[in-house]
Design a protein around this motif. Sequence first.
Motif, mmCIF file in Angstrom:
data_model
loop_
_atom_site.group_PDB
_atom_site.id
_atom_site.type_symbol
_atom_site.label_atom_id
_atom_site.label_comp_id
_atom_site.label_asym_id
_atom_site.label_seq_id
_atom_site.Cartn_x
_atom_site.Cartn_y
_atom_site.Cartn_z
ATOM 1 N N ALA A 74 0.833 -1.206 0.000
ATOM 2 C CA ALA A 74 0.000 0.000 0.000
ATOM 3 C C ALA A 74 0.863 1.249 0.000
ATOM 4 N N ASP A 75 1.894 1.246 0.832
ATOM 5 C CA ASP A 75 2.834 2.370 0.843
ATOM 6 C C ASP A 75 3.466 2.557 -0.533
ATOM 7 N N ARG A 76 3.851 1.445 -1.144
ATOM 8 C CA ARG A 76 4.535 1.492 -2.444
ATOM 9 C C ARG A 76 3.624 2.066 -3.529
ATOM 10 N N ALA A 77 2.376 1.657 -3.546
ATOM 11 C CA ALA A 77 1.444 2.152 -4.556
ATOM 12 C C ALA A 77 1.303 3.670 -4.472
ATOM 13 N N HIS A 78 1.136 4.177 -3.270
ATOM 14 C CA HIS A 78 0.956 5.619 -3.092
ATOM 15 C C HIS A 78 2.256 6.363 -3.369
ATOM 16 N N HIS A 79 3.361 5.809 -2.925
ATOM 17 C CA HIS A 79 4.659 6.462 -3.083
ATOM 18 C C HIS A 79 5.049 6.610 -4.549
ATOM 19 N N VAL A 80 4.911 5.531 -5.300
ATOM 20 C CA VAL A 80 5.274 5.594 -6.724
ATOM 21 C C VAL A 80 4.370 6.582 -7.462
ATOM 22 N N ALA A 81 3.086 6.561 -7.144
ATOM 23 C CA ALA A 81 2.133 7.430 -7.848
ATOM 24 C C ALA A 81 2.329 8.901 -7.517
ATOM 25 N N THR A 82 2.690 9.217 -6.276
ATOM 26 C CA THR A 82 2.699 10.617 -5.849
ATOM 27 C C THR A 82 4.088 11.227 -5.726
ATOM 28 N N VAL A 83 5.122 10.388 -5.649
ATOM 29 C CA VAL A 83 6.484 10.920 -5.481
ATOM 30 C C VAL A 83 7.396 10.521 -6.643
ATOM 31 N N VAL A 84 7.503 9.220 -6.902
ATOM 32 C CA VAL A 84 8.498 8.740 -7.860
ATOM 33 C C VAL A 84 8.160 9.134 -9.293
ATOM 34 N N ARG A 85 6.981 8.751 -9.760
ATOM 35 C CA ARG A 85 6.638 9.046 -11.164
ATOM 36 C C ARG A 85 6.652 10.545 -11.469
ATOM 37 N N PRO A 86 6.061 11.402 -10.619
ATOM 38 C CA PRO A 86 6.121 12.847 -10.913
ATOM 39 C C PRO A 86 7.552 13.374 -11.004
ATOM 40 N N ALA A 87 8.443 12.912 -10.140
ATOM 41 C CA ALA A 87 9.836 13.366 -10.188
ATOM 42 C C ALA A 87 10.519 12.911 -11.476
ATOM 43 N N LEU A 88 10.289 11.668 -11.870
ATOM 44 C CA LEU A 88 10.884 11.169 -13.109
ATOM 45 C C LEU A 88 10.349 11.931 -14.324
ATOM 46 N N GLU A 89 9.075 12.257 -14.289
ATOM 47 C CA GLU A 89 8.487 13.017 -15.400
ATOM 48 C C GLU A 89 9.055 14.431 -15.482
ATOM 49 N N ARG A 90 9.526 14.964 -14.356
ATOM 50 C CA ARG A 90 10.172 16.281 -14.350
ATOM 51 C C ARG A 90 11.629 16.202 -14.773
ATOM 52 N N GLY A 91 12.128 14.993 -15.016
ATOM 53 C CA GLY A 91 13.508 14.821 -15.438
ATOM 54 C C GLY A 91 14.499 14.771 -14.293
ATOM 55 N N GLU A 92 14.013 14.520 -13.079
ATOM 56 C CA GLU A 92 14.881 14.529 -11.905
ATOM 57 C C GLU A 92 15.415 13.126 -11.599
ATOM 58 N N ILE A 93 16.399 13.074 -10.711
ATOM 59 C CA ILE A 93 16.950 11.793 -10.283
ATOM 60 C C ILE A 93 16.320 11.418 -8.951
ATOM 61 N N VAL A 94 15.671 10.279 -8.915
ATOM 62 C CA VAL A 94 15.088 9.770 -7.676
ATOM 63 C C VAL A 94 16.098 8.834 -7.030
ATOM 64 N N LEU A 95 16.501 9.176 -5.826
ATOM 65 C CA LEU A 95 17.447 8.367 -5.062
ATOM 66 C C LEU A 95 16.688 7.828 -3.851
ATOM 67 N N GLN A 96 16.442 6.530 -3.856
ATOM 68 C CA GLN A 96 15.470 5.949 -2.928
ATOM 69 C C GLN A 96 16.072 4.847 -2.065
ATOM 70 N N ASP A 97 15.827 4.944 -0.761
ATOM 71 C CA ASP A 97 16.229 3.922 0.189
ATOM 72 C C ASP A 97 15.137 2.862 0.259
ATOM 73 N N ARG A 98 15.407 1.704 -0.320
ATOM 74 C CA ARG A 98 14.532 0.526 -0.358
ATOM 75 C C ARG A 98 13.377 0.657 -1.351
ATOM 76 N N TYR A 99 13.084 -0.503 -1.966
ATOM 77 C CA TYR A 99 11.940 -0.608 -2.870
ATOM 78 C C TYR A 99 11.445 -2.053 -2.798
ATOM 79 N N LEU A 100 10.895 -2.572 -3.872
ATOM 80 C CA LEU A 100 10.241 -3.882 -3.814
ATOM 81 C C LEU A 100 11.200 -5.022 -3.496
ATOM 82 N N ASP A 101 12.490 -4.852 -3.818
ATOM 83 C CA ASP A 101 13.445 -5.910 -3.487
ATOM 84 C C ASP A 101 13.509 -6.136 -1.974
ATOM 85 N N SER A 102 13.317 -5.068 -1.212
ATOM 86 C CA SER A 102 13.259 -5.220 0.245
ATOM 87 C C SER A 102 12.083 -6.095 0.659
ATOM 88 N N SER A 103 10.948 -5.916 0.007
ATOM 89 C CA SER A 103 9.783 -6.729 0.349
ATOM 90 C C SER A 103 10.005 -8.195 0.014
#
Length: 209
Positions: A74-103
């Motif tokens: 649930a956290d991942r769904a909201h995070h990708v939709a509201t933080v990760v994808r918008p940043a990538l669409e702006r051309g920025e670098i997302v540097l993230q501590d943990r993702y699905l590999d942690s799960s």
Amino acid sequence: MTPSRGSWITLEGGDGSGKTTQANLLADWLTDAGRTVVRTREPGGSEVGQLIRDIVLHHRGDIAPRAEALLYAADRAHHVATVVRPALERGEIVLQDRYLDSSVAYQGAGRVLDGTEIRDLSLWAAEGALPDLTLLLDLDPAAARERLDSADKPFDRLEAEKAEFHGRVRDAYLALADAEPERFLVLDADSSVEDIAAAIRARVEALLS
């Protein structure tokens, strides 16, 4: 003019492996090079995610393994939709501590659930999103425990798990890296901070060139 898509870099590894130190060094290096960096984490990279983080890491009492996995998804769904994808669409670098590999490592191998099911759940939650590069800081669990003990701070629910749990987590991480060598860079977390940072910069420079 529409900006080109940004780059998404995740850091993985057991607790105490040095992810935060390397993320700080990499973020500083990228910023000095003129890149816009979005630092984030899972769980807790959004307001909703912080509420979930408090539950999964600091709740007093047991959480059923499948419930724990669903909370992370649930956290991942909201995070990708509201933080990760918008940043990538702006051309920025997302540097993230943990993702699905942690799960897959923690809720799958650690909690002895089906890793494939955990991965499929995460990919469904994130609409198939995968990082461009995953930095895996690999460290023997005994060495990691020594680092955590020396930090002299309370353990969260996962850090407090037994050695066998963390051994399964490490094995799962290495299996994931073996399965996707083009996405993973495995780093010996027992090396010097400077040597690890140099190896990371070389791989990131190649990614961004």
